[in-house]
Design a protein around this motif. Structure first.
Motif, PDB file in Angstrom:
ATOM      1  N   UNK A 122       0.812  -1.204   0.000  1.00 10.60           N
ATOM      2  CA  UNK A 122       0.000   0.000   0.000  1.00 10.60           C
ATOM      3  C   UNK A 122       0.846   1.254   0.000  1.00 10.60           C
ATOM      4  N   UNK A 123       0.485   2.227  -0.838  1.00 15.08           N
ATOM      5  CA  UNK A 123       1.161   3.524  -0.886  1.00 15.08           C
ATOM      6  C   UNK A 123       0.260   4.658  -0.397  1.00 15.08           C
ATOM      7  N   UNK A 124      -1.040   4.435  -0.396  1.00 20.23           N
ATOM      8  CA  UNK A 124      -2.001   5.501  -0.139  1.00 20.23           C
ATOM      9  C   UNK A 124      -1.966   5.960   1.323  1.00 20.23           C
ATOM     10  N   UNK A 125      -2.480   7.168   1.541  1.00 19.09           N
ATOM     11  CA  UNK A 125      -2.616   7.710   2.887  1.00 19.09           C
ATOM     12  C   UNK A 125      -3.929   7.219   3.470  1.00 19.09           C
ATOM     13  N   UNK A 126      -3.841   6.500   4.597  1.00 20.26           N
ATOM     14  CA  UNK A 126      -5.025   5.850   5.159  1.00 20.26           C
ATOM     15  C   UNK A 126      -5.045   5.992   6.679  1.00 20.26           C
ATOM     16  N   UNK A 127      -6.220   5.841   7.291  1.00 20.11           N
ATOM     17  CA  UNK A 127      -6.300   5.834   8.758  1.00 20.11           C
ATOM     18  C   UNK A 127      -5.622   4.587   9.327  1.00 20.11           C
ATOM     19  N   UNK A 130      -6.154   0.431   8.665  1.00 20.12           N
ATOM     20  CA  UNK A 130      -6.580   0.075   7.308  1.00 20.12           C
ATOM     21  C   UNK A 130      -5.777  -1.094   6.749  1.00 20.12           C
ATOM     22  N   UNK A 131      -4.469  -1.061   6.919  1.00 26.10           N
ATOM     23  CA  UNK A 131      -3.619  -2.116   6.352  1.00 26.10           C
ATOM     24  C   UNK A 131      -3.999  -3.479   6.910  1.00 26.10           C
ATOM     25  N   UNK A 132      -4.255  -3.544   8.196  1.00 24.00           N
ATOM     26  CA  UNK A 132      -4.598  -4.823   8.805  1.00 24.00           C
ATOM     27  C   UNK A 132      -5.938  -5.353   8.251  1.00 24.00           C
ATOM     28  N   UNK A 133      -6.877  -4.445   8.010  1.00 25.09           N
ATOM     29  CA  UNK A 133      -8.161  -4.874   7.445  1.00 25.09           C
ATOM     30  C   UNK A 133      -7.996  -5.344   6.000  1.00 25.09           C
ATOM     31  N   UNK A 134      -7.164  -4.625   5.221  1.00 26.89           N
ATOM     32  CA  UNK A 134      -6.954  -5.031   3.829  1.00 26.89           C
ATOM     33  C   UNK A 134      -6.196  -6.355   3.756  1.00 26.89           C
ATOM     34  N   UNK A 135      -5.284  -6.552   4.693  1.00 30.13           N
ATOM     35  CA  UNK A 135      -4.532  -7.818   4.715  1.00 30.13           C
ATOM     36  C   UNK A 135      -5.481  -8.998   4.905  1.00 30.13           C
ATOM     37  N   UNK A 136      -6.529  -8.778   5.691  1.00 29.89           N
ATOM     38  CA  UNK A 136      -7.497  -9.852   5.930  1.00 29.89           C
ATOM     39  C   UNK A 136      -8.183 -10.280   4.641  1.00 29.89           C
ATOM     40  N   UNK A 144       0.192 -14.867  -0.746  1.00 27.91           N
ATOM     41  CA  UNK A 144       0.033 -13.412  -0.805  1.00 27.91           C
ATOM     42  C   UNK A 144       0.091 -12.798   0.594  1.00 27.91           C
ATOM     43  N   UNK A 145       0.725 -11.655   0.693  1.00 32.23           N
ATOM     44  CA  UNK A 145       0.731 -10.906   1.945  1.00 32.23           C
ATOM     45  C   UNK A 145       0.837  -9.422   1.620  1.00 32.23           C
ATOM     46  N   UNK A 146       0.710  -8.594   2.663  1.00 31.92           N
ATOM     47  CA  UNK A 146       0.624  -7.151   2.460  1.00 31.92           C
ATOM     48  C   UNK A 146       1.593  -6.403   3.352  1.00 31.92           C
ATOM     49  N   UNK A 147       2.160  -5.322   2.807  1.00 32.00           N
ATOM     50  CA  UNK A 147       2.975  -4.366   3.565  1.00 32.00           C
ATOM     51  C   UNK A 147       2.411  -2.970   3.313  1.00 32.00           C
ATOM     52  N   UNK A 148       2.826  -2.015   4.143  1.00 31.07           N
ATOM     53  CA  UNK A 148       2.444  -0.627   3.891  1.00 31.07           C
ATOM     54  C   UNK A 148       3.701   0.214   3.747  1.00 31.07           C
ATOM     55  N   UNK A 149       3.732   0.997   2.663  1.00 30.76           N
ATOM     56  CA  UNK A 149       4.921   1.768   2.295  1.00 30.76           C
ATOM     57  C   UNK A 149       4.453   3.170   1.888  1.00 30.76           C
ATOM     58  N   UNK A 150       4.086   4.012   2.871  1.00 28.04           N
ATOM     59  CA  UNK A 150       3.473   5.305   2.546  1.00 28.04           C
ATOM     60  C   UNK A 150       4.375   6.187   1.697  1.00 28.04           C
ATOM     61  N   UNK A 151       3.727   6.983   0.836  1.00 33.08           N
ATOM     62  CA  UNK A 151       4.477   7.928  -0.002  1.00 33.08           C
ATOM     63  C   UNK A 151       4.591   9.274   0.715  1.00 33.08           C
ATOM     64  N   UNK A 152       5.623  10.014   0.343  1.00 31.19           N
ATOM     65  CA  UNK A 152       5.849  11.348   0.900  1.00 31.19           C
ATOM     66  C   UNK A 152       6.138  12.333  -0.231  1.00 31.19           C
TER      67      UNK A 152
END
Length: 464
Positions: A122-127, A130-136, A144-152
């Motif tokens: 994930x790159x998007x700005x989220x509350x 969110x990442x844990x819910x999307x991972x589910x 498949x698995x998920x990480x969060x990598x916010x953009x700046x």
């Protein structure tokens, strides 16, 4: 590596082209077929310095292509989520439906990999949460698995900020576990050139990574609104906010960036992100912790209203008066007009009956879509002709460098409101202009500070 980027709006398009620039094979996906066709033809759908060059380079090298079909990205090793999280129509919260739909669509095609490891990032700005819910949503997909990598990213510097970031933040479900280590290694392979260039890389939990991004945006918004609140005091006392900002910015605990008083912040990030942050805190039962952000938002909105008040002070009744606005984009070097302070001022002036002409080097087409009946003129000198009042509301370099003597011969009356504090009031007054700058008193010292700085030197770049 084979990389997909889902959502090729502003964030995703830049990220896709930048990943191709780093040597990966990249497929950008979007549901907007028109946008996909334009990108595939090498046409940038928005203005961002340097973007079209790397877009065309990636296409020409065969490392970049675009599609609307999820089946075509199923084989990618890493999938980046670059979708928007706009403010919800029914409140301050972030609208996450585009992210949720993308993850669901991706989960439907990933079984084609036969359980081979794949990483969704994930790159998007989220509350936070969110990442844990999307991972589910991915738990039923083998491998498949998920990480969060916010953009700046900063608009106007997005290519630079992607290819030479000041930090990389990795959010994982459970730090310091073998699973997290494997995910980090895979994302490290994507960013190998950046890591080799010693870009700092921070690994943390999902919620922490999510909070890093929204906290950064909230802090920047707070700093801008703080100096604009001081501008209100300066207007009431005759002080000069540019001198206040210059002096406090010399304290290295504070710093000078984001201390330029004016009509405030806008765009597709800061306004909606601080509101989503407020909503998230309230949902968590700690709304009082971020209550101050409501005033940050309110200060920002008041500055837009203040510009219209100054216009009335200068012209009286605005009905029928000819006003020229320099700038429509929310910031220079961008054609983004989302929540543009300039366009809100334009709308208020038009509602008051003024005849408003707007000019901007890049944003007029987008501005016309946002403001019905807007009169746009791409040529600055033609836009200025016959104006009874000029408002500088987006600090494009060409506006900062205007010659007040030459421009005076174009307008009907030499009146200027500098809504970005980038002009030297003394120079403009000497050229015969009546000029008002937000947060600057009318005393003899106005604009004549002996300390060098951006407000006194229009040739200097404006801090983002």
């Amino acid at each position: 590596m084979i990389v997909s980027v889902i959502g090729v709006g502003y964030l995703g398009a830049v990220h896709a082209a930048a990943m191709a620039e780093l040597g990966h094979d990249v497929i950008g996906l979007d549901v907007d077929s028109g946008r996909v066709a334009a990108m595939q033809a090498g046409r940038a759908p928005f203005h961002e310095p340097g973007f079209e060059e790397i877009l065309r380079r990636g296409l020409a090298a065969g490392r970049l292509r675009f599609t609307t079909d999820y089946a075509e990205i199923a084989h990618a090793d890493v999938h980046f989520l670059g979708l928007g999280t706009p403010q919800r129509a029914d409140g301050f919260g972030a609208d996450l439906r585009y992210l949720e739909a993308a993850v669901a669509s991706l989960a439907a095609v990933l079984p084609a990999r036969g359980g081979a490891p794949t990483l969704v990032v994930g790159k998007s700005t989220v509350p936070a949460g969110t990442a844990r819910r999307l991972r589910a949503q991915l738990t039923a997909v083998p491998g498949a698995d998920l990480m969060w990598n916010p953009e700046f990213l900063r608009e106007g510097f997005a290519v630079q900020d992607t290819l030479a970031p000041d930090r990389l933040v990795y959010g994982v479900a459970a730090p310091d576990t073998p699973a997290a280590d494997a995910q980090v290694a895979l994302l490290d392979a994507v960013y190998a050139q950046l890591i080799a260039a010693e870009v700092p890389r921070l690994v943390m939990g999902f919620e922490t990574a999510e909070l890093v991004k929204v906290s950064a945006n909230a802090f920047l918004a707070t700093k801008i609104s703080f100096i604009n609140a001081i501008a209100e005091l300066c207007e009431a006392t005759g002080g000069d906010v540019t001198d206040v900002a210059r002096a406090i910015g010399m304290d290295d605990r504070i710093g000078g960036k984001f201390l330029r008083a004016g009509i405030g912040f806008g765009g597709g990030c800061l306004p909606k992100d601080i509101r989503a942050f407020i909503a998230s805190a309230e949902d968590l039962g700690v709304g009082e912790a971020l209550g101050f952000l409501r005033e940050v938002d309110a200060v920002n909105q008041r500055r837009r209203v203040r510009v219209v008040e100054i216009a009335r002070e200068l012209l009286g009744d605005l009905a029928g008066r000819r006003i020229t606005v320099l700038g429509a984009a929310f910031k220079p070097d961008s054609d983004d007009v989302r929540d543009s302070p300039a366009l809100e001022v334009v709308s208020r002036l038009m509602s008051a009956g003024a005849h408003v002409t707007v000019t901007d080097p890049e944003a007029l087409d987008n501005a016309a879509k946002r403001v019905p009946g807007l009169v746009g003129e791409p040529h600055t000198e033609q836009a200025l002709a016959g104006a009874e009042l000029v408002l500088l509301l987006t600090e494009w370099r060409e506006y900062r460098g205007l010659d007040p003597v030459r421009v005076r011969n174009l307008v009907a009356a030499p009146r200027m409101i500098d809504g970005r504090n980038v002009l030297d009031p003394g120079v403009w007054r000497d050229a015969g202009w009546e000029i008002r700058s937000l947060g600057r008193g009318a005393g003899p010292a106005n604009g004549t500070s002996v300390v060098d700085g951006p407000a006194a030197r229009p040739d200097l770049p404006i801090p983002a």
